[in-house]
Scaffold this motif. Structure first.
Motif, PDB file in Angstrom:
ATOM      1  N   LEU A 604      63.704 104.408 -12.059  1.00 21.85           N
ATOM      2  CA  LEU A 604      63.817 103.219 -11.210  1.00 21.85           C
ATOM      3  C   LEU A 604      62.688 103.150 -10.188  1.00 21.85           C
ATOM      4  CD1 LEU A 604      67.683 103.245 -10.541  1.00 21.85           C
ATOM      5  CD2 LEU A 604      66.432 101.584 -11.932  1.00 21.85           C
ATOM      6  N   VAL A 605      62.339 104.309  -9.645  1.00 19.89           N
ATOM      7  CA  VAL A 605      61.288 104.365  -8.624  1.00 19.89           C
ATOM      8  C   VAL A 605      59.904 104.149  -9.239  1.00 19.89           C
ATOM      9  CG1 VAL A 605      60.102 105.903  -7.006  1.00 19.89           C
ATOM     10  CG2 VAL A 605      62.602 105.839  -7.061  1.00 19.89           C
ATOM     11  N   SER A 606      59.685 104.701 -10.424  1.00 23.36           N
ATOM     12  CA  SER A 606      58.339 104.745 -11.003  1.00 23.36           C
ATOM     13  C   SER A 606      57.974 103.514 -11.820  1.00 23.36           C
ATOM     14  CB  SER A 606      58.198 105.990 -11.901  1.00 23.36           C
ATOM     15  OG  SER A 606      58.501 107.162 -11.171  1.00 23.36           O
ATOM     16  N   THR A 607      58.965 102.770 -12.314  1.00 26.17           N
ATOM     17  CA  THR A 607      58.666 101.622 -13.175  1.00 26.17           C
ATOM     18  C   THR A 607      59.299 100.362 -12.606  1.00 26.17           C
ATOM     19  OG1 THR A 607      60.628 101.987 -14.553  1.00 26.17           O
ATOM     20  CG2 THR A 607      58.598 103.113 -15.209  1.00 26.17           C
ATOM     21  N   ARG A 608      58.810  99.253 -13.037  1.00 28.50           N
ATOM     22  CA  ARG A 608      59.326  97.968 -12.588  1.00 28.50           C
ATOM     23  C   ARG A 608      59.652  97.089 -13.795  1.00 28.50           C
ATOM     24  NH1 ARG A 608      59.823 100.435  -8.797  1.00 28.50           N
ATOM     25  NH2 ARG A 608      59.017 100.199  -6.677  1.00 28.50           N
ATOM     26  N   ARG A 609      60.893  96.685 -13.884  1.00 30.16           N
ATOM     27  CA  ARG A 609      61.392  95.744 -14.889  1.00 30.16           C
ATOM     28  C   ARG A 609      61.412  96.292 -16.317  1.00 30.16           C
ATOM     29  NH1 ARG A 609      58.206  92.650 -11.648  1.00 30.16           N
ATOM     30  NH2 ARG A 609      56.491  92.663 -13.140  1.00 30.16           N
ATOM     31  N   SER A 610      60.709  97.379 -16.615  1.00 28.38           N
ATOM     32  CA  SER A 610      60.707  97.889 -17.984  1.00 28.38           C
ATOM     33  C   SER A 610      61.952  98.721 -18.265  1.00 28.38           C
ATOM     34  CB  SER A 610      59.459  98.742 -18.231  1.00 28.38           C
ATOM     35  OG  SER A 610      59.436  99.850 -17.359  1.00 28.38           O
ATOM     36  N   THR A 611      62.215  98.924 -19.533  1.00 26.19           N
ATOM     37  CA  THR A 611      63.365  99.736 -19.937  1.00 26.19           C
ATOM     38  C   THR A 611      63.134 101.200 -19.572  1.00 26.19           C
ATOM     39  OG1 THR A 611      63.854  98.247 -21.791  1.00 26.19           O
ATOM     40  CG2 THR A 611      64.759 100.477 -21.909  1.00 26.19           C
ATOM     41  N   ILE A 612      64.169 101.853 -19.071  1.00 26.13           N
ATOM     42  CA  ILE A 612      64.090 103.274 -18.725  1.00 26.13           C
ATOM     43  C   ILE A 612      64.615 104.083 -19.908  1.00 26.13           C
ATOM     44  CG2 ILE A 612      64.919 105.066 -17.152  1.00 26.13           C
ATOM     45  CD1 ILE A 612      65.286 102.831 -15.051  1.00 26.13           C
ATOM     46  N   GLN A 613      63.795 104.997 -20.413  1.00 28.52           N
ATOM     47  CA  GLN A 613      64.181 105.804 -21.573  1.00 28.52           C
ATOM     48  C   GLN A 613      64.277 107.277 -21.181  1.00 28.52           C
ATOM     49  OE1 GLN A 613      61.194 104.657 -24.559  1.00 28.52           O
ATOM     50  NE2 GLN A 613      62.752 103.399 -25.520  1.00 28.52           N
ATOM     51  N   ILE A 614      65.448 107.856 -21.401  1.00 27.73           N
ATOM     52  CA  ILE A 614      65.723 109.234 -20.979  1.00 27.73           C
ATOM     53  C   ILE A 614      66.342 110.009 -22.141  1.00 27.73           C
ATOM     54  CG2 ILE A 614      67.097 110.661 -19.391  1.00 27.73           C
ATOM     55  CD1 ILE A 614      67.080 108.139 -17.525  1.00 27.73           C
TER      56      ILE A 614
END
Length: 661
Positions: A604-614
């Motif tokens: 959430l902190v490092s990206t904006r609007r893109s999908t977060i993949q973990i």
């Protein structure tokens, strides 16, 4: 072999061979039809001329036999040979090999033995051409044992060609130990060892997966000055990879003066096989940068390295490279692409590749069925399975496993019961999936009866499937009994003891908790550590539970605390029941410190609007699962979290798994 010579010449059992066929009425293989049509007139003329000639030589008959053999007219070959003998023309070292080839192609060992007898009577059975043909005929029809007898009775013991041919026949019969012994015999006899002999012997070492034997053959190659020959190097690369020695494989690769596509492919395969995904990807890029065009095998070798959440971009880049450069996209490559997209988190891309395939095999359908299930779309997987059946493809045990898993995901109990009844020989995986299907649906009694009737209670996979149902339905009492059963079935699995410890802790039975932890220490067992990772700017960021080692930890925890406040305002209440969870540290750490939550915060902190993949190495806990759903809605972000069981697509406050995982 002497017994063969007792058969008289020229009489053979030719009753099955009729007079020459009319070419216009023959049913040839399509590829031979044009050739036969163009040569039939010449052949008819040749036969006519030979019949009219008062005397003929061997050359004329050999030419006619060779022509019929080349176009696949085996019966005519034998009929011509019969006429040749009747006319009193003596076969030579060029005739017999062709007749032996015809015997091999007609699968007639009886006829082949008769021709062998002719060779003995004619005194040409020790000619190189004849020995080669005899070895091929007996190897195809009677096995390597007879081939060795032929070789032993000949005077060509020091010939590398014949020894290599016998070695290849041993390999064909899956007898690599015999092949290695034959190679050493050749070396002892002083045979001239060539590159093909070394390559064949190395192939035997690969089949044996014997690093010791492989290094011995490698030493012989060096002694013969063949260690830099590309055929030898490529076979050594494959052998070292098959034997699990990527270091030796790399040494061979680096020492090669020239490399072809096979050289690069084998080393790439080796790195991917041994988990060196990044090194494999680097090699693939270097290979293409040096102008070497990857073949389908190279592509299908590298794509598994991209079948990870952190390598999704590389997979798309390779797919783009294939399209731009017109690399052959056969069914193997397309299957590898589907598998890569499925396992790297992009089920949409996998579906597009699948729908565009001109030819689909059973593997294509199975991968896609499993892919839909893995991404929480079990109903689509079941639908695809029924569509697959319309194409009359062979449905193997893997396909049934995939569709049963689809039924589990979609909670289609009756559908699963019906499909299971069609499996002729169910394996443990099929049984475990049926138990999982029944347990997740809450049919515990039916699941227990199913286990008893099929006598599968001794399999940990089956028992663990029953425990999964207990997790979903919070059936703690039954779950405790199952955990105890798992401890008996897998006494060296630390995670089972952690599960039991958690159950006692939740129920405040601290004496038992202490005893179990002491047991774990005394047995030298190491509980699994939970951790999650996320990629950002081509770097992997790894988080453990309660981790404070990351440079941005303070910021991550602060943001998580703020998120927790928002989540609580939404009415979320933390779940404190960890009795059926499989990682002890998850119970002891507050949810905000769980590894997946730290990874989500970083995303959430490092990206904006893109999908977060973990990606997480263990099952996501109930608390984090619920919080991820709320976060996806509050932050308007899609979160894809892959754990060992499935992909969780969190979007707009919902998860693709339907809260069953």
């Amino acid at each position: 072999m002497e017994a063969l010579a007792s058969q008289s010449l020229p009489y053979l059992n030719f009753k099955r061979y009729l007079p020459l066929k009319d070419h216009s009425r023959c049913n040839f293989h399509p590829k031979l039809h044009a050739q036969v049509a163009s040569t039939s007139k010449d052949l008819s003329m040749s036969h006519h001329v030979l019949d009219k000639m008062p005397t003929t030589d061997t050359f004329s008959w050999n030419h006619l036999i060779r022509t019929h053999l080349e176009i696949g007219e085996i019966d005519n070959v034998m009929y011509i040979y019969q006429k040749m003998l009747i006319r009193g023309v003596r076969p030579d070292k060029h005739t017999i090999p062709r007749i032996l080839a015809a015997s091999r192609l007609s699968n007639s060992l009886f006829l082949g033995r008769q021709v062998h007898a002719h060779a003995v009577k004619l005194g040409i059975s020790c000619e190189d051409y004849v020995i080669t043909a005899l070895m091929k005929m007996y190897g195809h029809l009677d096995g390597a044992k007879t081939v060795k007898q032929v070789l032993n009775t000949s005077s060509v013991g020091k010939s590398s060609i014949f020894g290599t041919l016998l070695i290849s026949m041993y390999l064909k019969e899956n007898k690599p130990r015999f092949a290695i012994d034959m190679f050493y015999q050749m070396v002892t006899l002083g045979a001239e060892i060539d590159a093909v002999a070394i390559m064949t012997a190395v192939g035997a070492c690969s089949m044996l997966q014997s690093l010791h034997e492989g290094r011995k053959v490698h030493g012989i190659a060096k002694a013969c000055g063949l260690e830099t020959h590309v055929l030898v190097c490529n076979s050594l690369l494959k052998m070292y990879v098959d034997c699990g020695s990527i270091e030796n494989a790399r040494e061979v690769f680096d020492a090669m003066s020239s490399r072809d596509s096979i050289s690069w492919t084998e080393l790439i395969r080796g790195y991917v096989k041994n988990g060196g995904f990044n090194e494999g990807l680097k090699l693939f890029k270097k290979m293409t940068s040096e102008g070497i065009r990857p073949d389908p095998h190279a592509v299908s070798s590298i794509l598994p390295a991209c079948a990870r959440m952190t390598a999704h971009k590389q997979g798309k880049e390779i797919h783009g490279y294939l399209i731009r450069n017109g690399v052959e996209m056969n069914v193997t490559v397309e299957n590898a692409l589907i598998d890569m997209y499925v396992k790297s988190g992009s089920i949409e891309s996998a579906s597009k590749v699948f729908s565009r395939m001109v030819v689909k095999d059973a593997i294509s359908w199975t991968i896609m069925i499993y892919g839909y299930s893995l991404h929480g779309q079990g109903a689509l997987g079941v639908k695809l399975f029924h569509e697959m059946k319309k194409y009359n493809l062979e449905i193997d045990e893997v396909a049934y496993s995939s569709v049963l898993y689809a039924c589990v995901v979609a909670n289609l109990v009756q559908e699963g019961r019906t499909l299971f009844s069609f499996i002729r020989r169910p394996n443990v995986r099929h049984y475990a999936l049926m138990v999982l299907l029944l347990a997740r649906a809450g049919f515990f009694n039916e699941a227990k009866i199913f286990i008893e009737v099929n006598k599968i209670g001794q399999h940990a996979e089956v028992v663990r499937a029953l425990l999964d149902g207990c997790r979903n339905h919070r059936n703690v009492k039954t779950g405790k009994k199952i955990i105890e059963q798992l401890c008996d079935l897998e006494p060296l699995n630390a995670d089972n003891y952690i599960l039991l410890s958690n159950w006692y802790a939740v129920n405040a039975k601290w004496d038992w908790v202490d005893k179990l932890r002491e047991t774990i220490r005394d047995m030298g067992l190491v509980p699994k550590k939970a951790y999650s990772w996320i990629e950002f700017h081509n770097k992997i960021h790894v988080f453990g539970t309660g981790d404070v080692s990351h440079p941005r930890s303070e910021k991550l925890y602060w943001d998580l605390q703020c998120l927790m406040k928002k989540i609580k305002e939404e009415g979320y209440v933390s779940d404190t029941d960890f009795s059926l969870h499989d990682v002890d540290e998850e119970r002891e750490c507050i949810p905000v410190g769980h590894s997946e939550m730290l990874a989500i915060s970083f995303g959430l902190v490092s990206t904006r609007r893109s999908t977060i993949q973990i990606t997480k190495n263990s099952r996501v806990c109930h608390n984090c699962h619920e919080m991820a759903k709320v976060i996806s809605r509050l932050e308007a972000r899609e979160i894809i979290l892959k754990d060992p069981n499935c992909f969780h697509h969190f979007k707009d406050g919902h998860c693709s798994c339907g809260d069953l995982w």
